[in-house]
Design a protein around this motif. Structure first.
Motif, PDB file in Angstrom:
ATOM      1  N   ALA A   4      45.262  71.981  60.141  1.00 22.05           N
ATOM      2  CA  ALA A   4      44.516  73.139  60.541  1.00 22.05           C
ATOM      3  C   ALA A   4      43.598  73.254  59.493  1.00 22.05           C
ATOM      4  CB  ALA A   4      45.444  74.287  60.364  1.00 22.05           C
ATOM      5  N   ALA A   5      42.313  73.499  59.985  1.00 21.46           N
ATOM      6  CA  ALA A   5      41.155  73.927  59.392  1.00 21.46           C
ATOM      7  C   ALA A   5      40.871  75.521  59.484  1.00 21.46           C
ATOM      8  CB  ALA A   5      39.905  73.036  59.561  1.00 21.46           C
ATOM      9  N   ILE A   6      40.606  76.133  58.454  1.00 20.83           N
ATOM     10  CA  ILE A   6      40.197  77.695  58.462  1.00 20.83           C
ATOM     11  C   ILE A   6      39.210  77.880  57.780  1.00 20.83           C
ATOM     12  CG2 ILE A   6      42.494  78.076  59.155  1.00 20.83           C
ATOM     13  CD1 ILE A   6      42.793  78.966  56.122  1.00 20.83           C
ATOM     14  N   GLY A   7      38.429  78.992  58.122  1.00 23.94           N
ATOM     15  CA  GLY A   7      37.365  79.594  57.309  1.00 23.94           C
ATOM     16  C   GLY A   7      37.772  80.513  56.615  1.00 23.94           C
ATOM     17  N   VAL A   8      37.213  80.577  55.263  1.00 30.80           N
ATOM     18  CA  VAL A   8      37.599  81.531  54.381  1.00 30.80           C
ATOM     19  C   VAL A   8      36.246  82.235  53.653  1.00 30.80           C
ATOM     20  CG1 VAL A   8      38.624  82.244  52.098  1.00 30.80           C
ATOM     21  CG2 VAL A   8      39.906  80.735  53.653  1.00 30.80           C
ATOM     22  N   GLY A   9      36.146  83.617  53.587  1.00 30.53           N
ATOM     23  CA  GLY A   9      34.809  83.915  53.086  1.00 30.53           C
ATOM     24  C   GLY A   9      34.982  85.436  52.664  1.00 30.53           C
ATOM     25  N   SER A  10      34.260  85.848  51.782  1.00 31.85           N
ATOM     26  CA  SER A  10      33.994  87.157  51.098  1.00 31.85           C
ATOM     27  C   SER A  10      32.794  87.576  50.663  1.00 31.85           C
ATOM     28  CB  SER A  10      35.416  87.200  49.892  1.00 31.85           C
ATOM     29  OG  SER A  10      35.055  88.557  49.347  1.00 31.85           O
ATOM     30  N   ASN A  11      32.593  88.787  50.917  1.00 29.04           N
ATOM     31  CA  ASN A  11      31.241  89.368  50.129  1.00 29.04           C
ATOM     32  C   ASN A  11      31.558  90.596  49.436  1.00 29.04           C
ATOM     33  OD1 ASN A  11      31.279  91.203  52.299  1.00 29.04           O
ATOM     34  ND2 ASN A  11      28.947  91.281  52.667  1.00 29.04           N
ATOM     35  N   VAL A  18      38.412  85.836  45.059  1.00 33.10           N
ATOM     36  CA  VAL A  18      39.029  86.217  46.403  1.00 33.10           C
ATOM     37  C   VAL A  18      39.058  84.851  47.003  1.00 33.10           C
ATOM     38  CG1 VAL A  18      38.674  87.124  48.740  1.00 33.10           C
ATOM     39  CG2 VAL A  18      37.966  88.506  46.570  1.00 33.10           C
ATOM     40  N   CYS A  19      38.094  84.072  47.279  1.00 36.56           N
ATOM     41  CA  CYS A  19      38.362  82.515  47.923  1.00 36.56           C
ATOM     42  C   CYS A  19      39.445  81.717  47.315  1.00 36.56           C
ATOM     43  CB  CYS A  19      37.144  82.027  48.151  1.00 36.56           C
ATOM     44  SG  CYS A  19      36.150  82.709  49.469  1.00 36.56           S
ATOM     45  N   ARG A  20      39.336  81.829  45.913  1.00 33.77           N
ATOM     46  CA  ARG A  20      40.469  81.017  45.012  1.00 33.77           C
ATOM     47  C   ARG A  20      41.882  81.561  45.313  1.00 33.77           C
ATOM     48  NH1 ARG A  20      36.223  79.586  40.220  1.00 33.77           N
ATOM     49  NH2 ARG A  20      35.520  77.848  41.294  1.00 33.77           N
ATOM     50  N   ASP A  21      41.923  82.920  45.294  1.00 27.62           N
ATOM     51  CA  ASP A  21      43.384  83.635  45.320  1.00 27.62           C
ATOM     52  C   ASP A  21      43.865  82.911  46.831  1.00 27.62           C
ATOM     53  OD1 ASP A  21      42.936  84.665  43.057  1.00 27.62           O
ATOM     54  OD2 ASP A  21      42.633  86.798  43.727  1.00 27.62           O
ATOM     55  N   VAL A  22      43.015  83.030  47.858  1.00 24.57           N
ATOM     56  CA  VAL A  22      43.621  82.594  49.179  1.00 24.57           C
ATOM     57  C   VAL A  22      44.148  81.267  49.136  1.00 24.57           C
ATOM     58  CG1 VAL A  22      42.730  82.198  51.578  1.00 24.57           C
ATOM     59  CG2 VAL A  22      42.135  84.353  50.528  1.00 24.57           C
ATOM     60  N   PHE A  23      43.267  80.466  48.462  1.00 23.00           N
ATOM     61  CA  PHE A  23      43.706  78.942  48.318  1.00 23.00           C
ATOM     62  C   PHE A  23      44.967  78.973  47.541  1.00 23.00           C
ATOM     63  CE2 PHE A  23      38.975  77.868  47.829  1.00 23.00           C
ATOM     64  CZ  PHE A  23      38.554  78.049  49.088  1.00 23.00           C
ATOM     65  N   HIS A  24      45.304  79.468  46.627  1.00 24.90           N
ATOM     66  CA  HIS A  24      46.361  79.554  45.767  1.00 24.90           C
ATOM     67  C   HIS A  24      47.613  80.215  46.740  1.00 24.90           C
ATOM     68  CE1 HIS A  24      49.064  80.061  42.211  1.00 24.90           C
ATOM     69  NE2 HIS A  24      49.405  81.250  42.689  1.00 24.90           N
TER      70      HIS A  24
END
Length: 78
Positions: A4-11, A18-24
């Motif tokens: 599965a490929a997903i999109g992650v983003g934050s501003n 935030v993105c690295r925490d999601v990966f973890h």
């Protein structure tokens, strides 16, 4: 296992963190075998999101989760 490929983003706040925490969190989930991530990209806001620039990435997962369960997991992480 499915891919599965997903999109992650934050501003908001420390967007890189935030993105690295999601990966973890994804990588530590028992139904996810591996997470490979794209580079982090800085993108401009568009439309009603005008304001701070975004940090975006696209992780690719190997998972036992079906689409709905993966969506529920992502919504819980958000």
């Amino acid at each position: 296992m499915k891919k599965a490929a997903i999109g992650v983003g934050s501003n908001l706040g420390d967007s890189v963190r935030v993105c690295r925490d999601v990966f973890h969190l994804l990588g530590n989930h028992p139904a996810i075998d591996s997470v490979k991530t794209s580079s982090l990209y800085r993108t401009s806001p568009v439309g009603s999101a005008a304001g701070r620039w975004f940090i975006n990435a696209a992780p690719v997962l190997k998972t036992l989760l079906g689409p709905e369960a993966l969506l529920d997991l992502m919504l819980d992480i958000a």
